[in-house]
Design a protein around this motif. Sequence first.
Motif, PDB file in Angstrom:
ATOM      1  N   SER A 120       0.822  -1.205   0.000  1.00 37.41           N
ATOM      2  CA  SER A 120       0.000   0.000   0.000  1.00 37.41           C
ATOM      3  C   SER A 120       0.857   1.257   0.000  1.00 37.41           C
ATOM      4  N   LYS A 149       0.574   3.483   2.204  1.00 34.73           N
ATOM      5  CA  LYS A 149       0.939   3.650   3.607  1.00 34.73           C
ATOM      6  C   LYS A 149       2.256   2.938   3.904  1.00 34.73           C
ATOM      7  N   GLU A 150       2.390   1.708   3.404  1.00 29.03           N
ATOM      8  CA  GLU A 150       3.626   0.949   3.621  1.00 29.03           C
ATOM      9  C   GLU A 150       4.788   1.562   2.853  1.00 29.03           C
ATOM     10  N   LYS A 174       5.287   4.678   2.246  1.00 30.48           N
ATOM     11  CA  LYS A 174       5.762   5.840   3.006  1.00 30.48           C
ATOM     12  C   LYS A 174       6.646   5.429   4.180  1.00 30.48           C
ATOM     13  N   LYS A 175       6.419   4.245   4.710  1.00 28.85           N
ATOM     14  CA  LYS A 175       7.194   3.776   5.866  1.00 28.85           C
ATOM     15  C   LYS A 175       8.550   3.206   5.458  1.00 28.85           C
TER      16      LYS A 175
END
Length: 287
Positions: free
Chosen positions: A74, A76-77, A79-80
């Motif tokens: 994703s 979100k992942e 960005k991490k």
Amino acid sequence: MEVQVKESRLRTSNGYPIAVSKFFCNTPTKHSLVISSATGVLQKYYANFANFCASKGVVVYTFDYAGIGKSNSSIKELKKYTGNLISWGQNDQAAIVALAKEEHPDATLTLMTHSVGGQILGFNPNHGLIDKVIMVASQGGYWKDFEGYHQTKMWLFWYVLIPLLTPLFGYFPSKKLALFENLPKNMVYEWASWGRQSSYMMHFKNAEFLFDKIKLPILSWSFPKDFYAPEKTVDWLADQYKNAQIQRVHYAEEKKRQPGHFGFFKTAFKELLWEQNLHWIFNDSLV
């Protein structure tokens, strides 16, 4: 021979799982091949070539770099993800090379790189497991080494697009620009820092840089009308592997069909390029 494909996930030394596809036939093999992709290009792009090689008895591994494609679940992942471009060589490429050698220890192992895949070979601590390398349009990226409009595009990429858009999104939104897959922030920041230097990544040379230690036979291809990897930039990267056995081939101008930067892996070039490179894998010669 009927080709089978097995998909799996492999956790690398820095803890990030990457998606792997293995192409094989149920016959004894003397050769294995790892394909290390271009920046932001999904492993599925290489599936036709992988199928072709597997049908000839080669076990082939493709993979998505961490943060890319099936190796990322994703935004979100993405960005991490904290890895940089060097880690794609130190961890991802290195992990697949080790996997291929572990599963087929007696097979001759060839690493095939496309574009940036040939750059990150210089950070791969498992290069000693590799027997030979084929580089397809693997190049340096200093913006002044490009010509005309493409020089301007490279300048904009390194100095404007990456610095401006990456902090806004928390990653580089390549898909919104219709370029390639979205890219992790630390990876593009490092990539851009290289592209602004005349000696590209070598400007930052330190103990992580293994270019001088690589003594493998390397077949390095460049192609006319490849605006992403003009001949000068491919020559530059080949020169960084000072102790390797380099065979540089610039695809003949008189050929009717030109692969450019991405065409090598298209079925249209099966007879013109695939057969030659398979012969090199088997026999260390193009003919």
